[in-house]
Design an enzyme around this catalytic site. Sequence first.
Site, PDB file in Angstrom:
ATOM      1  N   ASP A  44      12.009  -1.570   3.803  1.00  0.00           N
ATOM      2  CA  ASP A  44      11.131  -0.399   3.932  1.00  0.00           C
ATOM      3  C   ASP A  44      11.895   0.784   4.525  1.00  0.00           C
ATOM      4  O   ASP A  44      11.309   1.669   5.128  1.00  0.00           O
ATOM      5  CB  ASP A  44       9.931  -0.784   4.826  1.00  0.00           C
ATOM      6  N   HIS A  69       5.909  10.012   1.014  1.00  0.00           N
ATOM      7  CA  HIS A  69       4.569  10.547   1.313  1.00  0.00           C
ATOM      8  C   HIS A  69       4.411  11.962   0.746  1.00  0.00           C
ATOM      9  O   HIS A  69       3.582  12.725   1.235  1.00  0.00           O
ATOM     10  CB  HIS A  69       4.269  10.567   2.827  1.00  0.00           C
ATOM     11  N   ASP A 121       0.830  -1.214   0.000  1.00  0.00           N
ATOM     12  CA  ASP A 121       0.000   0.000   0.000  1.00  0.00           C
ATOM     13  C   ASP A 121       0.859   1.257   0.000  1.00  0.00           C
ATOM     14  O   ASP A 121       2.053   1.212   0.311  1.00  0.00           O
ATOM     15  CB  ASP A 121      -0.941   0.018   1.212  1.00  0.00           C
ATOM     16  N   ASP A 155       7.777   4.122  -1.415  1.00  0.00           N
ATOM     17  CA  ASP A 155       7.406   3.592  -0.099  1.00  0.00           C
ATOM     18  C   ASP A 155       6.089   2.858  -0.243  1.00  0.00           C
ATOM     19  O   ASP A 155       5.038   3.476  -0.222  1.00  0.00           O
ATOM     20  CB  ASP A 155       7.307   4.742   0.907  1.00  0.00           C
ATOM     21  N   GLU A 175       0.103  -1.301   5.606  1.00  0.00           N
ATOM     22  CA  GLU A 175       1.149  -0.892   6.549  1.00  0.00           C
ATOM     23  C   GLU A 175       0.988   0.577   6.933  1.00  0.00           C
ATOM     24  O   GLU A 175       1.178   0.959   8.088  1.00  0.00           O
ATOM     25  CB  GLU A 175       2.531  -1.107   5.922  1.00  0.00           C
ATOM     26  N   GLU A 176       0.619   1.401   5.955  1.00  0.00           N
ATOM     27  CA  GLU A 176       0.564   2.848   6.194  1.00  0.00           C
ATOM     28  C   GLU A 176      -0.563   3.241   7.153  1.00  0.00           C
ATOM     29  O   GLU A 176      -0.568   4.361   7.659  1.00  0.00           O
ATOM     30  CB  GLU A 176       0.404   3.608   4.867  1.00  0.00           C
TER      31      GLU A 176
END
Length: 437
Positions: A226, A412, A108, A169, A203-204
């Site tokens: 990651d 992000h 994700d 990411d 995960e986010e």
Amino acid sequence: MPFFIPSRSKMTTMEWNEFGVAERLMRYVQIDTQSDPNSTSFPSTEKQKNLAQLLLSELKEIGLEDAEMDANGYVMATIPSTIDDSASQVLSSEKLKLPVICFCAHIDTAPDCSGTDVKPILHKKYTGAPIVLPDDSSQIITVEKYPYLKNFIGKDIITASGKTLLGSDDKAGVAILVSFAAYLMAHPAIKHGPIKLLFTPDEEVGRGADFIDFKKLNADFGYTLDGGALGCFEMESFSADQLILTIDGVMAHPGSAKGVMQNAIKIAADIIAALPKAEWCPEHTEAKEGFVHPTNIEGGAEQVKIEFLIRDFDTPTLEQYEQRILQIAENVLQQNPNYNRSAVSIQVKQQYRNMREVIDQYPQMVELALSAYKRAGIEPIIEPIRGGTDGSRMSFMGLPTANIFTGMQAIHSKQEWIGVSDMQQAIQVLAYMVEIN
Ligand SMILES: [Zn+2]
């Protein structure tokens, strides 16, 4: 049974460079897999399964026959051991067991920035000049803003086009793992034990570890791909509690409240004012310092609840912080006679724990990674994570899990970028970690 940890490698730079990690990343980021913190379903967005499905077919194509996606969108696969029977007999007669290593990446992308219609751009032989992203000319990536970018002058980097994040990411981690698998499957002469690959959704939004089938995975320890800059290795996270401070005032009709009413809102204001302002808070701490952080306040004149995040790398210190908050609140009541019939109390909920508490029991897994970094000529950068990761949760759910770099930068955000050579170096590190002579 002690683990048998291999050393040495014969692989050359040319070989693992050929496995198309940049091409994979650029394909994966075009699939929108943004997760949603407000969703109650799992995975939080159904579209994450689009990438999971693609990975499943690519892993099968590479030759990982047991590749499988479960109902929750997790993809699992095994790179089978290439150690023949006689070698494993030698190992077991010496009472050594080859560890089953798991490598993991999340599919994700962050909810903070759009992940729809990502248009990746490969900048070949980056010149060092400012990069103006074509779909929004106010988005400019420069070496002044990102000094790490200087390392990539003359090399290839990948950015988005200005309207979305890139999604390295953690699709860089995903691309690294698939390329790594393709490399090993194309070179059966390389000796290694069984390797598990795991791709997780959500995960986010902090739920990536929720439904991992650890029994089926059956690994001894793991690494998430990651991390950020070349060389970073993370095996330490915050320990975290949530604390709720409840303030019970005394209510009365305001028309006849004289000498009776004790307003919980005013008490709450005094307690917040009594907290240290230049220390012991996120805005004044860094590196290995902990903090307490009021995040939410609600209630009325009769009762107020204040929520705090409690953070430190040392778990027993959390309790000291919690008692200190209670003490500050009790002092406010004691010092003001108008609050003499009001009360304060705390309630603590455990959130997550420093993964180092688990990883310290597996020094081999740290040694295995760091010796591979060194063999690849990469100086390890070991810094604690001022937050929690899926790795910290996985470590306490039965799979000790540290974090390895991928190269991702400015994550992000619309200016997210990644150097292709960092991803290639990560593949080399993984290869060095698993190879046995
Ligand atoms: Zn990530």
